[in-house]
Design an enzyme around this catalytic site. Structure first.
Site, mmCIF file in Angstrom:
data_model
loop_
_atom_site.group_PDB
_atom_site.id
_atom_site.type_symbol
_atom_site.label_atom_id
_atom_site.label_comp_id
_atom_site.label_asym_id
_atom_site.label_seq_id
_atom_site.Cartn_x
_atom_site.Cartn_y
_atom_site.Cartn_z
ATOM 1 N N CYS A 145 0.838 -1.205 0.000
ATOM 2 C CA CYS A 145 0.000 0.000 0.000
ATOM 3 C C CYS A 145 0.869 1.250 0.000
ATOM 4 O O CYS A 145 1.299 1.720 1.062
ATOM 5 C CB CYS A 145 -0.911 -0.026 1.234
ATOM 6 S SG CYS A 145 -1.977 1.422 1.385
ATOM 7 N N CYS A 148 -0.310 4.287 1.937
ATOM 8 C CA CYS A 148 -0.126 4.111 3.388
ATOM 9 C C CYS A 148 1.335 4.322 3.778
ATOM 10 O O CYS A 148 1.636 4.971 4.772
ATOM 11 C CB CYS A 148 -0.516 2.711 3.837
ATOM 12 S SG CYS A 148 -2.076 2.111 3.186
ATOM 13 N N ASP A 149 2.245 3.727 3.019
ATOM 14 C CA ASP A 149 3.623 3.582 3.509
ATOM 15 C C ASP A 149 4.684 4.361 2.744
ATOM 16 O O ASP A 149 5.838 4.411 3.185
ATOM 17 C CB ASP A 149 4.012 2.083 3.503
ATOM 18 C CG ASP A 149 3.178 1.295 4.512
ATOM 19 O OD1 ASP A 149 2.672 1.912 5.466
ATOM 20 O OD2 ASP A 149 3.037 0.071 4.342
HETATM 21 C C1 LIG Z 1 0.427 -4.628 4.891
HETATM 22 C C2 LIG Z 1 -0.710 -3.625 4.848
HETATM 23 C C3 LIG Z 1 -0.506 -2.356 5.360
HETATM 24 C C4 LIG Z 1 -1.541 -1.431 5.339
HETATM 25 N N1 LIG Z 1 -1.322 -0.193 5.891
HETATM 26 C C5 LIG Z 1 -2.319 0.704 5.896
HETATM 27 C C6 LIG Z 1 -2.134 1.992 6.484
HETATM 28 O O1 LIG Z 1 -1.040 2.320 6.974
HETATM 29 N N2 LIG Z 1 -3.190 2.850 6.463
HETATM 30 C C7 LIG Z 1 -4.398 2.537 5.892
HETATM 31 O O2 LIG Z 1 -5.307 3.361 5.905
HETATM 32 N N3 LIG Z 1 -4.605 1.329 5.339
HETATM 33 C C8 LIG Z 1 -3.598 0.413 5.320
HETATM 34 N N4 LIG Z 1 -3.793 -0.812 4.732
HETATM 35 C C9 LIG Z 1 -5.100 -1.099 4.129
HETATM 36 C C10 LIG Z 1 -6.120 -1.430 5.232
HETATM 37 O O3 LIG Z 1 -5.558 -2.396 6.094
HETATM 38 C C11 LIG Z 1 -7.421 -1.943 4.630
HETATM 39 O O4 LIG Z 1 -7.935 -0.982 3.734
HETATM 40 C C12 LIG Z 1 -8.448 -2.211 5.731
HETATM 41 O O5 LIG Z 1 -7.939 -3.126 6.677
HETATM 42 C C13 LIG Z 1 -9.750 -2.764 5.168
HETATM 43 O O6 LIG Z 1 -10.601 -3.005 6.238
HETATM 44 P P1 LIG Z 1 -11.826 -4.028 6.137
HETATM 45 O O7 LIG Z 1 -12.436 -4.026 7.488
HETATM 46 O O8 LIG Z 1 -12.664 -3.710 4.974
HETATM 47 O O9 LIG Z 1 -11.194 -5.461 5.834
HETATM 48 P P2 LIG Z 1 -9.998 -6.301 6.466
HETATM 49 O O10 LIG Z 1 -9.084 -5.476 7.260
HETATM 50 O O11 LIG Z 1 -9.457 -7.095 5.325
HETATM 51 O O12 LIG Z 1 -10.754 -7.296 7.472
HETATM 52 C C14 LIG Z 1 -11.559 -8.334 6.994
HETATM 53 C C15 LIG Z 1 -11.884 -9.291 8.120
HETATM 54 O O13 LIG Z 1 -12.845 -10.247 7.669
HETATM 55 C C16 LIG Z 1 -12.524 -11.511 8.207
HETATM 56 N N5 LIG Z 1 -13.141 -12.556 7.409
HETATM 57 C C17 LIG Z 1 -12.937 -12.886 6.107
HETATM 58 N N6 LIG Z 1 -13.692 -13.953 5.777
HETATM 59 C C18 LIG Z 1 -14.406 -14.294 6.891
HETATM 60 C C19 LIG Z 1 -15.353 -15.312 7.190
HETATM 61 N N7 LIG Z 1 -15.741 -16.224 6.303
HETATM 62 N N8 LIG Z 1 -15.862 -15.351 8.445
HETATM 63 C C20 LIG Z 1 -15.496 -14.454 9.385
HETATM 64 N N9 LIG Z 1 -14.603 -13.461 9.149
HETATM 65 C C21 LIG Z 1 -14.066 -13.407 7.925
HETATM 66 C C22 LIG Z 1 -10.995 -11.528 8.169
HETATM 67 O O14 LIG Z 1 -10.511 -12.504 9.047
HETATM 68 C C23 LIG Z 1 -10.693 -10.103 8.638
HETATM 69 O O15 LIG Z 1 -10.685 -10.053 10.022
HETATM 70 C C24 LIG Z 1 -2.789 -1.773 4.757
HETATM 71 C C25 LIG Z 1 -3.000 -3.051 4.231
HETATM 72 C C26 LIG Z 1 -1.967 -3.983 4.281
HETATM 73 C C27 LIG Z 1 -2.195 -5.378 3.728
#
Ligand SMILES: Cc1cc2nc3c(=O)[nH]c(=O)nc-3n(C[C@H](O)[C@H](O)[C@H](O)COP(=O)(O)OP(=O)(O)OC[C@H]3O[C@@H](n4cnc5c(N)ncnc54)[C@H](O)[C@@H]3O)c2cc1C
Length: 323
Positions: A145, A148-149
């Site tokens: 990302c 982000c970084d």
């Molecule tokens: C390495 C990395 C660094 C990042 N750094 C930043 C940053 O510095 N700043 C920033 O703004 N964004 C950052 N991001 C992006 C950010 O993390 C994502 O945009 C954000 O986490 C998305 O949130 P979400 O809740 O939609 O999904 P996610 O964070 O992907 O969470 C999804 C959840 O759903 C759960 N899940 C999936 N399938 C199932 C199922 N069948 N049953 C139950 N649970 C399930 C997973 O276990 C997980 O807990 C980064 C991403 C990565 C990979």
């Protein structure tokens, strides 16, 4: 019931008002809103609870933390805040949902859990390269990302892996900070749009290595070098500070895609109607965060969608009560 909660949890066999699937920023923000909205709420957080931010170290762009915060600390805070208002959180992966039943039936670990509304917040997983050293160095130079970084790589040398629009975007963002940006692509041409390619090709700070693969990463506390392999040069090592993997994401929709509408690349489709901005094609089922948002993919936007989906679910429940 916690001292700060506003509802009784359902007794055996009764439905929850809201079931949230996923415990990233979208799911946990939704839970804070629905519990403070006095609706009983269960979160199936997944075995990998906390979502993508559990994979990173410093998060510097989430508002409210002027010195930054570690990703896992941010997610622990969100979890505690949701639990304070009475959210029940289970670190379980749900297996399927019967969306044709009323209330909906969630199948998890040989149990059936009933819910009047569902918020799908299962996110999208980064496709990683799967090479030696990558797992260990994630959050220590290996990222997916650039928005982000990238600021952490001011005057540093970075590689972007990929050849699509995302890789071009990551490289362009990084070129504002890094001293050297090299796009490494395993084919002889990018598949990115002509416009994006043109921007990259005309940017003097970006170098390109076609027909080249990254095969191993090295470093103890942080990324130090990558081993590359090309058809022309064979194998060689390149000192680098950062690797941005931009080869795509996998939306976590496989278990819903027979019933909920997904687009051609598997993301849930928002079916905004009657003022419900986060509605899906099934009334009472809402979507939140990266599972539908292919474009922004930020913690703060996911949290924003979490709030929206929760407000939609609360209004849906209120309307049901009136009817
Ligand atoms: C390495 C990395 C660094 C990042 N750094 C930043 C940053 O510095 N700043 C920033 O703004 N964004 C950052 N991001 C992006 C950010 O993390 C994502 O945009 C954000 O986490 C998305 O949130 P979400 O809740 O939609 O999904 P996610 O964070 O992907 O969470 C999804 C959840 O759903 C759960 N899940 C999936 N399938 C199932 C199922 N069948 N049953 C139950 N649970 C399930 C997973 O276990 C997980 O807990 C980064 C991403 C990565 C990979």
């Amino acid at each position: 019931m916690t001292s700060d909660s506003f509802f009784e949890k359902p007794k055996n066999g009764e439905p929850w008002d809201v079931a949230i699937i996923g415990s990233g920023p979208a799911g946990l923000t939704a839970a804070i809103y629905t519990t403070r909205g006095a609706r009983s709420t269960i979160v199936f957080g997944g075995t990998a609870w906390g979502g993508q931010l559990m994979l990173t170290s410093e998060v510097d762009n989430f508002p409210g933390f002027p010195e930054g915060i570690l990703g896992p600390d941010l997610m622990n805070n969100m979890r505690k805040q949701a639990e304070r208002f009475g959210t029940e959180i289970r670190n379980q992966d749900i297996e399927s949902v019967d969306f044709s039943a009323s209330p909906f039936v969630i199948h998890v670990n040989n149990e059936q859990v009933l819910a009047k509304t569902i918020i799908v917040a299962t996110g999208a997983a980064t496709k990683w390269l799967g090479i030696p050293g990558e797992d260990k160095l994630r959050g220590r130079g290996v990222s997916s990302c650039a928005p982000c970084d990238a600021p952490f790589f001011k005057n540093k040398k970075v590689i972007v892996a990929g050849g699509g629009d995302s890789a071009m975007e990551e490289a362009l963002v990084l070129s504002k900070y890094a001293s050297e940006v090299t796009i490494v692509h395993r084919r002889d041409a990018f598949r990115a749009s002509a416009a994006m390619q043109q921007k990259v090709l005309s940017n003097k700070a970006i170098k390109i290595l076609y027909n080249t693969e990254i095969i191993e990463l090295f470093g103890e506390q942080k990324l130090e070098k990558a081993k590359l392999k090309s058809t022309e040069k064979g194998e060689w090592e390149m000192p680098i500070d950062g690797l941005f993997v931009a080869i795509g994401h996998i939306p976590q929709t496989a278990i819903f895609s027979k019933t909920l509408t997904v687009n051609e690349i598997g993301y849930l489709v928002r079916n905004s109607q009657d003022g419900y901005e986060t509605a899906t094609n099934i009334p009472g089922v809402f979507t939140s965060g990266d599972v539908h948002d292919h474009h922004y993919r930020q913690a703060v936007t996911a949290a924003g969608f979490g709030a929206m989906s929760a407000l939609d679910a609360l209004r849906f429940l209120d309307m049901e009560k009136e009817n």
